[in-house]
Design a protein around this motif. Sequence first.
Motif, PDB file in Angstrom:
ATOM      1  N   ILE A  83      13.319 -57.070  32.050  1.00 35.88           N
ATOM      2  CA  ILE A  83      14.593 -56.387  31.826  1.00 35.88           C
ATOM      3  C   ILE A  83      15.180 -55.986  33.172  1.00 35.88           C
ATOM      4  CG2 ILE A  83      15.692 -54.334  30.823  1.00 35.88           C
ATOM      5  CD1 ILE A  83      13.678 -54.473  28.547  1.00 35.88           C
ATOM      6  N   SER A  84      16.498 -56.131  33.303  1.00 32.67           N
ATOM      7  CA  SER A  84      17.212 -55.802  34.536  1.00 32.67           C
ATOM      8  C   SER A  84      18.202 -54.678  34.258  1.00 32.67           C
ATOM      9  CB  SER A  84      17.942 -57.036  35.068  1.00 32.67           C
ATOM     10  OG  SER A  84      18.665 -56.716  36.238  1.00 32.67           O
ATOM     11  N   PRO A  85      17.757 -53.436  34.363  1.00 31.35           N
ATOM     12  CA  PRO A  85      18.631 -52.319  34.001  1.00 31.35           C
ATOM     13  C   PRO A  85      19.538 -51.887  35.140  1.00 31.35           C
ATOM     14  CG  PRO A  85      16.507 -51.461  34.638  1.00 31.35           C
ATOM     15  CD  PRO A  85      16.409 -52.968  34.746  1.00 31.35           C
ATOM     16  N   PHE A  86      20.522 -51.093  34.818  1.00 25.98           N
ATOM     17  CA  PHE A  86      21.265 -50.331  35.816  1.00 25.98           C
ATOM     18  C   PHE A  86      20.253 -49.583  36.680  1.00 25.98           C
ATOM     19  CE2 PHE A  86      23.453 -46.295  36.903  1.00 25.98           C
ATOM     20  CZ  PHE A  86      24.519 -46.798  37.631  1.00 25.98           C
ATOM     21  N   GLY A  87      20.562 -49.430  37.965  1.00 27.40           N
ATOM     22  CA  GLY A  87      19.561 -48.990  38.919  1.00 27.40           C
ATOM     23  C   GLY A  87      19.097 -47.559  38.825  1.00 27.40           C
ATOM     24  N   VAL A  88      19.809 -46.702  38.092  1.00 28.50           N
ATOM     25  CA  VAL A  88      19.445 -45.275  38.033  1.00 28.50           C
ATOM     26  C   VAL A  88      18.982 -44.928  36.627  1.00 28.50           C
ATOM     27  CG1 VAL A  88      20.273 -42.907  38.300  1.00 28.50           C
ATOM     28  CG2 VAL A  88      21.047 -44.691  39.894  1.00 28.50           C
ATOM     29  N   TRP A  89      17.723 -44.514  36.518  1.00 33.05           N
ATOM     30  CA  TRP A  89      17.197 -44.025  35.233  1.00 33.05           C
ATOM     31  C   TRP A  89      17.783 -42.648  34.939  1.00 33.05           C
ATOM     32  CZ3 TRP A  89      13.321 -39.966  34.788  1.00 33.05           C
ATOM     33  CH2 TRP A  89      12.874 -39.755  33.473  1.00 33.05           C
ATOM     34  N   ARG A  90      17.495 -41.669  35.805  1.00 30.71           N
ATOM     35  CA  ARG A  90      18.101 -40.340  35.727  1.00 30.71           C
ATOM     36  C   ARG A  90      18.170 -39.780  37.142  1.00 30.71           C
ATOM     37  NH1 ARG A  90      15.944 -36.352  31.087  1.00 30.71           N
ATOM     38  NH2 ARG A  90      18.155 -36.149  30.536  1.00 30.71           N
ATOM     39  N   ASN A  91      19.161 -38.956  37.393  1.00 29.46           N
ATOM     40  CA  ASN A  91      19.236 -38.231  38.659  1.00 29.46           C
ATOM     41  C   ASN A  91      18.219 -37.091  38.667  1.00 29.46           C
ATOM     42  OD1 ASN A  91      21.560 -39.734  39.535  1.00 29.46           O
ATOM     43  ND2 ASN A  91      22.838 -38.413  38.248  1.00 29.46           N
ATOM     44  N   ALA A  92      17.711 -36.775  39.840  1.00 26.11           N
ATOM     45  CA  ALA A  92      16.757 -35.671  39.952  1.00 26.11           C
ATOM     46  C   ALA A  92      17.377 -34.341  39.531  1.00 26.11           C
ATOM     47  CB  ALA A  92      16.227 -35.582  41.375  1.00 26.11           C
ATOM     48  N   SER A  93      18.684 -34.214  39.667  1.00 25.13           N
ATOM     49  CA  SER A  93      19.343 -32.982  39.235  1.00 25.13           C
ATOM     50  C   SER A  93      19.325 -32.833  37.718  1.00 25.13           C
ATOM     51  CB  SER A  93      20.792 -32.953  39.738  1.00 25.13           C
ATOM     52  OG  SER A  93      21.520 -34.070  39.236  1.00 25.13           O
ATOM     53  N   THR A  94      19.140 -33.946  37.009  1.00 25.51           N
ATOM     54  CA  THR A  94      19.030 -33.928  35.556  1.00 25.51           C
ATOM     55  C   THR A  94      17.581 -33.795  35.111  1.00 25.51           C
ATOM     56  OG1 THR A  94      20.972 -35.382  35.399  1.00 25.51           O
ATOM     57  CG2 THR A  94      19.584 -35.222  33.445  1.00 25.51           C
ATOM     58  N   ASP A  95      16.701 -34.463  35.846  1.00 26.23           N
ATOM     59  CA  ASP A  95      15.293 -34.538  35.476  1.00 26.23           C
ATOM     60  C   ASP A  95      14.484 -34.616  36.767  1.00 26.23           C
ATOM     61  OD1 ASP A  95      12.696 -35.493  34.711  1.00 26.23           O
ATOM     62  OD2 ASP A  95      13.536 -36.372  32.898  1.00 26.23           O
ATOM     63  N   PRO A  96      13.500 -33.737  36.968  1.00 24.02           N
ATOM     64  CA  PRO A  96      12.721 -33.775  38.215  1.00 24.02           C
ATOM     65  C   PRO A  96      11.983 -35.089  38.424  1.00 24.02           C
ATOM     66  CG  PRO A  96      11.735 -32.261  36.621  1.00 24.02           C
ATOM     67  CD  PRO A  96      13.095 -32.613  36.102  1.00 24.02           C
ATOM     68  N   LEU A  97      11.802 -35.883  37.376  1.00 23.47           N
ATOM     69  CA  LEU A  97      11.181 -37.192  37.526  1.00 23.47           C
ATOM     70  C   LEU A  97      12.171 -38.254  37.988  1.00 23.47           C
ATOM     71  CD1 LEU A  97       8.954 -37.298  34.303  1.00 23.47           C
ATOM     72  CD2 LEU A  97       8.219 -36.844  36.654  1.00 23.47           C
ATOM     73  N   GLY A  98      13.455 -37.907  38.048  1.00 23.88           N
ATOM     74  CA  GLY A  98      14.483 -38.868  38.406  1.00 23.88           C
ATOM     75  C   GLY A  98      14.591 -39.102  39.902  1.00 23.88           C
ATOM     76  N   SER A  99      15.532 -39.953  40.269  1.00 24.98           N
ATOM     77  CA  SER A  99      15.724 -40.355  41.664  1.00 24.98           C
ATOM     78  C   SER A  99      16.684 -39.410  42.374  1.00 24.98           C
ATOM     79  CB  SER A  99      16.267 -41.787  41.720  1.00 24.98           C
ATOM     80  OG  SER A  99      17.419 -41.934  40.896  1.00 24.98           O
ATOM     81  N   ASP A 100      16.591 -39.394  43.692  1.00 27.28           N
ATOM     82  CA  ASP A 100      17.467 -38.575  44.530  1.00 27.28           C
ATOM     83  C   ASP A 100      18.827 -39.267  44.643  1.00 27.28           C
ATOM     84  OD1 ASP A 100      18.606 -36.823  46.315  1.00 27.28           O
ATOM     85  OD2 ASP A 100      17.396 -37.473  48.034  1.00 27.28           O
ATOM     86  N   THR A 101      19.550 -39.224  43.547  1.00 28.82           N
ATOM     87  CA  THR A 101      20.844 -39.900  43.445  1.00 28.82           C
ATOM     88  C   THR A 101      21.836 -38.970  42.761  1.00 28.82           C
ATOM     89  OG1 THR A 101      20.035 -40.932  41.398  1.00 28.82           O
ATOM     90  CG2 THR A 101      19.939 -42.263  43.411  1.00 28.82           C
ATOM     91  N   ARG A 102      23.102 -39.362  42.825  1.00 32.48           N
ATOM     92  CA  ARG A 102      24.166 -38.627  42.138  1.00 32.48           C
ATOM     93  C   ARG A 102      25.035 -39.629  41.372  1.00 32.48           C
ATOM     94  NH1 ARG A 102      23.852 -36.833  47.183  1.00 32.48           N
ATOM     95  NH2 ARG A 102      25.842 -37.683  47.891  1.00 32.48           N
ATOM     96  N   ALA A 103      24.397 -40.351  40.492  1.00 32.00           N
ATOM     97  CA  ALA A 103      25.085 -41.406  39.748  1.00 32.00           C
ATOM     98  C   ALA A 103      25.846 -40.826  38.571  1.00 32.00           C
ATOM     99  CB  ALA A 103      24.080 -42.440  39.256  1.00 32.00           C
ATOM    100  N   GLY A 104      27.007 -41.358  38.311  1.00 28.45           N
ATOM    101  CA  GLY A 104      27.807 -40.938  37.173  1.00 28.45           C
ATOM    102  C   GLY A 104      27.309 -41.500  35.865  1.00 28.45           C
ATOM    103  N   VAL A 105      26.471 -42.545  35.926  1.00 31.12           N
ATOM    104  CA  VAL A 105      25.834 -43.122  34.752  1.00 31.12           C
ATOM    105  C   VAL A 105      24.331 -43.038  34.943  1.00 31.12           C
ATOM    106  CG1 VAL A 105      25.355 -45.292  33.532  1.00 31.12           C
ATOM    107  CG2 VAL A 105      27.712 -44.668  34.079  1.00 31.12           C
ATOM    108  N   GLN A 106      23.627 -42.640  33.885  1.00 34.32           N
ATOM    109  CA  GLN A 106      22.170 -42.616  33.871  1.00 34.32           C
ATOM    110  C   GLN A 106      21.717 -43.369  32.630  1.00 34.32           C
ATOM    111  OE1 GLN A 106      20.828 -38.356  35.218  1.00 34.32           O
ATOM    112  NE2 GLN A 106      22.810 -38.134  34.182  1.00 34.32           N
ATOM    113  N   THR A 107      20.837 -44.336  32.804  1.00 34.47           N
ATOM    114  CA  THR A 107      20.513 -45.187  31.658  1.00 34.47           C
ATOM    115  C   THR A 107      19.915 -44.387  30.507  1.00 34.47           C
ATOM    116  OG1 THR A 107      18.317 -45.740  32.525  1.00 34.47           O
ATOM    117  CG2 THR A 107      20.129 -47.203  33.108  1.00 34.47           C
TER     118      THR A 107
END
Length: 426
Positions: free
Chosen positions: A270-294
């Motif tokens: 599977i080739s998903p959008f690159g951001v699962w969740r932002n760290a600001s949403t979930d501490p397990l997420g990435s250090d990103t500020r994406a407007g979309v989280q899969t």
Amino acid sequence: MRRTGVARRAFVLSAAGLLAAMASGEAAAVPAAAKGGGGRRAAGGGQVRGMWIATVANLDWPSAPGLTAARQEAELIAYLDRAVDLRLNAVVLQVRPTADALWPSPYEPWAACLTGTQGRDPGWDPLGTAVRAAHARGLELHAWFNPYRVANHTDPTRLIPSHPARQHPEWVVPYGGKLYYNPGLPEVRDFVQDAMLDAVRRYDIDAVHWDDYFYPYPVAGQDFDDDAAFARYGAGFADRSAWRRDNTDQLVRRTAERIRRIKPRVRFGISPFGVWRNASTDPLGSDTRAGVQTYDDLYADTRSWVRRGWIDYICPQIYWNIGFPAADYAKLLSWWSETVRGTGVDLYVGEALYKAGDPAQPDAWQDPAELSRHLTLAQSHDEVGGHVFFSGRSVVADRIGAMRRVVADHYGDRVRLHPRRGRPSR
């Protein structure tokens, strides 16, 4: 995204008020060494070097609808030959772009991208030809399917009368200018699996490949109307979002089980959008500020699929440059490497070749060396098993020589994933 009005993967990023919308492509791969989990490694264990070939709206191939069968085949072979010239070893061919097929399917009509008319026999078997021609050149052929997209419009009468979406109008939801099958209906999930797995049974493909479309990307001011399905099947879930994620989980888990029962050697990626969740949403997420989280917006818990070993490879679309403020390629590469570590699920990185030299993109993409730096950076992450480039048309055009730079810097010789043909021996 969206590219010149053609949806493939919609990437929306926000950083301190910045909103960036991006376009994208699909992915290929071959699994790495497993330590428990779903990974099944290709013979030889070489790095995947792939490219997507998109057929939806004739994005890459065929170059136009209605070409002769001979012209269509010649164009397809030219893509495969170019892949060999560039020392690639895998192609990901889109074979089910809009609930139609690039093979004689008993479930769905012939794809309109071939003849210009949905349901019209093109006079040849594109998927069968692609598999044979790819393997003859030492290339893997990953068959790319879109599970739920029915049409890039909202008028069911434009579908042929025998189309399953017209036979079962209760399966279909219009949203954002398109038609989708409703993932909340068990009969829909069963049907789309049957339609896709027909190709697994009938063809010697190396992998089943999905892109980033599960529930559709959010459209401002619109709601995906699955009220009736939620009322019928949503009891016991905390909220609609949890129910939707479970619907997607069921599709992924069940498809994986069925592939392995039908043909264990065929991998599932599977080739998903690159951001699962932002760290600001979930501490397990990435250090990103994406407007979309899969997880939150597409109801696709991509991290969980990896951690549970349901899939054989994941090819996240990390379609941003190194240092991009809202979604830094380097940070996402590290996050995905950590996510797959120890799972047996292989990691291939989706690369945005289409951005190289595009004047609308940031300065980094005007530098032919940007993509090569991505591959250099990936060398410091043992979990990265290769890269896949979006997409075929951009690979061939190579606007500013970014692909040639990648080949010169990193693909000094040809690495065949399966020296004897293009598939693992089991």
